[in-house]
Design a protein around this motif. Structure first.
Motif, mmCIF file in Angstrom:
data_model
loop_
_atom_site.group_PDB
_atom_site.id
_atom_site.type_symbol
_atom_site.label_atom_id
_atom_site.label_comp_id
_atom_site.label_asym_id
_atom_site.label_seq_id
_atom_site.Cartn_x
_atom_site.Cartn_y
_atom_site.Cartn_z
ATOM 1 N N ALA A 40 0.966 -1.702 0.416
ATOM 2 C CA ALA A 40 0.018 -0.301 -0.091
ATOM 3 C C ALA A 40 0.858 0.810 -0.121
ATOM 4 N N ARG A 41 2.263 0.769 -0.055
ATOM 5 C CA ARG A 41 2.404 2.629 0.924
ATOM 6 C C ARG A 41 4.089 2.794 0.080
ATOM 7 N N GLY A 42 4.147 1.457 -0.804
ATOM 8 C CA GLY A 42 4.755 1.317 -1.795
ATOM 9 C C GLY A 42 4.592 1.534 -3.624
ATOM 10 N N ALA A 43 3.634 0.799 -3.657
ATOM 11 C CA ALA A 43 3.199 0.054 -4.943
ATOM 12 C C ALA A 43 2.040 0.643 -4.988
ATOM 13 N N SER A 44 2.097 0.540 -6.996
ATOM 14 C CA SER A 44 0.259 0.990 -7.677
ATOM 15 C C SER A 44 -0.702 0.142 -7.420
ATOM 16 N N TYR A 45 -1.817 0.299 -7.424
ATOM 17 C CA TYR A 45 -2.739 -0.609 -7.609
ATOM 18 C C TYR A 45 -2.469 -1.626 -9.122
ATOM 19 N N GLU A 46 -2.089 -0.809 -9.899
ATOM 20 C CA GLU A 46 -1.827 -1.790 -11.123
ATOM 21 C C GLU A 46 -0.424 -2.658 -10.724
ATOM 22 N N GLU A 47 0.141 -2.522 -10.561
ATOM 23 C CA GLU A 47 1.850 -3.393 -9.380
ATOM 24 C C GLU A 47 1.102 -4.679 -8.867
ATOM 25 N N VAL A 48 -0.355 -3.998 -7.871
ATOM 26 C CA VAL A 48 -0.543 -5.276 -7.301
ATOM 27 C C VAL A 48 -1.421 -6.187 -8.105
ATOM 28 N N TYR A 50 -0.781 -6.975 -10.900
ATOM 29 C CA TYR A 50 0.349 -7.916 -11.690
ATOM 30 C C TYR A 50 0.580 -9.177 -11.019
ATOM 31 N N LEU A 51 0.712 -8.766 -9.660
ATOM 32 C CA LEU A 51 1.598 -9.494 -8.474
ATOM 33 C C LEU A 51 0.159 -10.429 -8.727
ATOM 34 N N LEU A 52 -0.239 -10.306 -8.168
ATOM 35 C CA LEU A 52 -1.723 -11.439 -8.387
ATOM 36 C C LEU A 52 -2.178 -12.669 -8.908
ATOM 37 N N TRP A 53 -2.236 -11.547 -10.177
ATOM 38 C CA TRP A 53 -2.386 -12.229 -11.672
ATOM 39 C C TRP A 53 -1.349 -12.845 -12.368
ATOM 40 N N HIS A 54 0.146 -12.677 -12.034
ATOM 41 C CA HIS A 54 1.017 -13.079 -12.651
ATOM 42 C C HIS A 54 2.617 -13.616 -11.710
ATOM 43 N N GLY A 55 1.589 -13.494 -10.147
ATOM 44 C CA GLY A 55 3.023 -14.115 -9.644
ATOM 45 C C GLY A 55 4.126 -13.142 -8.704
ATOM 46 N N HIS A 56 4.393 -12.616 -9.320
ATOM 47 C CA HIS A 56 5.619 -11.034 -9.169
ATOM 48 C C HIS A 56 5.592 -9.698 -9.145
ATOM 49 N N LEU A 57 6.401 -8.790 -8.396
ATOM 50 C CA LEU A 57 5.845 -7.978 -8.327
ATOM 51 C C LEU A 57 6.910 -7.648 -10.224
ATOM 52 N N PRO A 58 6.439 -6.717 -10.637
ATOM 53 C CA PRO A 58 6.646 -6.092 -12.769
ATOM 54 C C PRO A 58 7.941 -5.187 -12.557
ATOM 55 N N ALA A 182 -6.473 2.864 -1.509
ATOM 56 C CA ALA A 182 -7.886 1.876 -0.930
ATOM 57 C C ALA A 182 -7.936 0.633 -1.519
ATOM 58 N N LEU A 183 -7.310 0.779 -2.894
ATOM 59 C CA LEU A 183 -7.936 -0.389 -3.825
ATOM 60 C C LEU A 183 -6.840 -1.536 -3.872
ATOM 61 N N ILE A 184 -6.285 -1.127 -3.159
ATOM 62 C CA ILE A 184 -4.728 -2.126 -3.245
ATOM 63 C C ILE A 184 -5.112 -2.480 -1.816
ATOM 64 N N LEU A 185 -5.648 -2.276 -1.267
ATOM 65 C CA LEU A 185 -5.858 -2.419 0.397
ATOM 66 C C LEU A 185 -7.374 -3.584 0.362
ATOM 67 N N HIS A 186 -8.271 -3.170 -0.460
ATOM 68 C CA HIS A 186 -9.696 -3.912 -1.123
ATOM 69 C C HIS A 186 -8.864 -4.906 -2.518
ATOM 70 N N ALA A 187 -7.476 -5.311 -2.510
ATOM 71 C CA ALA A 187 -7.703 -6.039 -3.856
ATOM 72 C C ALA A 187 -8.174 -7.888 -3.565
ATOM 73 N N ASP A 188 -7.728 -8.237 -2.879
ATOM 74 C CA ASP A 188 -8.069 -9.352 -2.509
ATOM 75 C C ASP A 188 -8.027 -9.651 -0.562
ATOM 76 N N HIS A 189 -8.489 -11.031 -0.481
ATOM 77 C CA HIS A 189 -8.710 -11.292 0.862
ATOM 78 C C HIS A 189 -9.232 -12.217 1.365
#
Length: 382
Positions: A40-48, A50-58, A182-189
């Motif tokens: 939440a403090r260091g990435a963008s929603y798009e990065e997150v 990408y992480l969820l879908w591809h398994g690593h930070l871009p 806020a979008l990052i915090l709600h992306a997955d749970h």
């Protein structure tokens, strides 16, 4: 058999996942090994996503290509916009409008003939859904206000672009960063109700549009989505009363009312996402109206310090602060749950595709409690 019954699937393991993990006792949430604080403090929603879908930070090139691929898919078909206008005119609920929009997206899917087990095509479809949901939601709100939709801005990220399409004005850095968080915090749970619903649908090898539509439907229920809207309505009720927030809460609890935004099915301590949004709420208060931050912190202090709810495993959850944060950003209250869905598309798509990699149709059983050995009587004798 009765001893094996787990109402609400409480504590039942149904799948393995690498996407997210929750430690409810420690108040810890991770996405693929990264703490929610760091993301939440260091990435963008798009990065997150990408992480969820591809398994690593871009890396920078991967993120640029991924962001461009989303930006290219933002526009929705004129037929979808026309439907959003009709639903707005009919005073439809935003979540119902979103449900319709996601279902309609599939009518204009360029890879509609892809096989159900083509996970690459499903991922591209998921990307199109994630790109188009903000556009459809913003258009719906604009139509409700009697205004024309605003075209997506080619140079803004997903979070900032949504605020831009909603208002017609580019958000300042604080607003854009706050909403992106806020979008990052709600992306997955984990396997919450809407994610599990999406997975059940995906386990039948239905297409990703069906799975995401099902997720929207599950999230629309007040026991899952909507708590942040309830929080904001309570804050407004307190603001309009003549009572100190402590006195209002005391009176409300004596009347048997539940204070929304407290307690969680998994967390026994303060939700780590709430801590981050509390900070953002404080920042917004410094440049705007501080009363919402003051009321929420007063309520939290009263219920935690004076009433000792945390010791009872009842602590602030993410909704307790997201409601006032969205309100300070100028977002209509009944759009809070659709925004939740807009963010959670990342998690829904990720979990469905992960499950389909080693798919097994989800088919639980129910314990029969009805009558036995009923005698059939022909209809003429009943």
């Amino acid at each position: 058999m009765a001893d094996d019954l787990k109402k609400g699937l409480e504590g039942v393991l149904v799948a393995e996942s690498e996407l997210s993990s929750i430690d409810g006792d420690e108040g810890r949430l991770i996405y693929r090994g990264y703490t929610i604080d760091d993301l939440a403090r260091g990435a963008s929603y798009e990065e997150v996503v990408y992480l969820l879908w591809h398994g690593h930070l871009p890396n920078e090139d991967e993120l640029a290509a991924f962001t461009e691929s989303i930006n290219e898919e933002r526009r929705v078909h004129d037929d979808v916009l026309a439907t959003m206008e009709r639903l707005a005119d009919a005073d439809e609920q935003p979540m119902a409008a979103l449900r319709t929009a996601v279902s309609m997206f599939s009518a204009y899917e360029p890879e509609v003939d892809a096989e159900p087990d083509d996970l690459g095509a499903s991922l591209r479809k998921g990307r199109r859904i994630a790109a188009k949901v903000p556009t459809a939601l913003a258009a719906f709100e604009r139509y409700r206000l009697g205004e024309e939709p605003v075209d997506p801005h080619p140079d803004l990220g997903l979070a900032a672009n949504f605020l831009y399409m909603l208002t017609g004005d580019e958000p300042d850095d604080v607003a854009a960063e706050t909403f992106d968080q806020a979008l990052i915090l709600h992306a997955d749970h984990g396997l919450n109700a809407s994610t599990f619903t999406s997975m059940v649908i995906g386990s039948t090898m239905a297409d990703i549009y069906s799975a995401v539509t099902g997720g929207v439907c599950a999230l629309s229920g007040p026991l899952h989505g909507g708590a942040n809207q309830d929080v904001m309505e309570v804050l407004m009720e307190i603001d309009e009363s003549d009572l100190d927030p402590r006195d209002w809460v005391e009176q409300a609890t004596e009347e048997g009312r539940r204070i929304p935004g407290f307690g969680h099915r998994v967390y026994n301590v303060k939700d780590p996402r709430a801590k981050i949004l509390q900070e953002r709420s404080e920042e917004l208060a410094e440049t705007g109206d501080s009363k919402w931050y003051d009321i929420t912190t007063t309520i939290e202090g009263y219920l935690t310090d004076e009433k000792g709810l945390v010791e009872k495993g009842i602590a602030p959850n993410v909704d307790f602060y997201s409601g006032s944060v969205y309100y300070q950003l100028g977002i209509p209250i009944d759009m809070y749950t659709p925004i939740f869905a807009m963010s959670r598309v990342g998690g829904w798509v990720g979990h469905v595709l992960e499950y389909q990699e080693d798919n097994r149709l989800i088919r639980p059983r129910a314990q029969y409690t009805g009558p036995e050995d009923q005698e059939f009587v022909p209809i003429e004798d009943r």
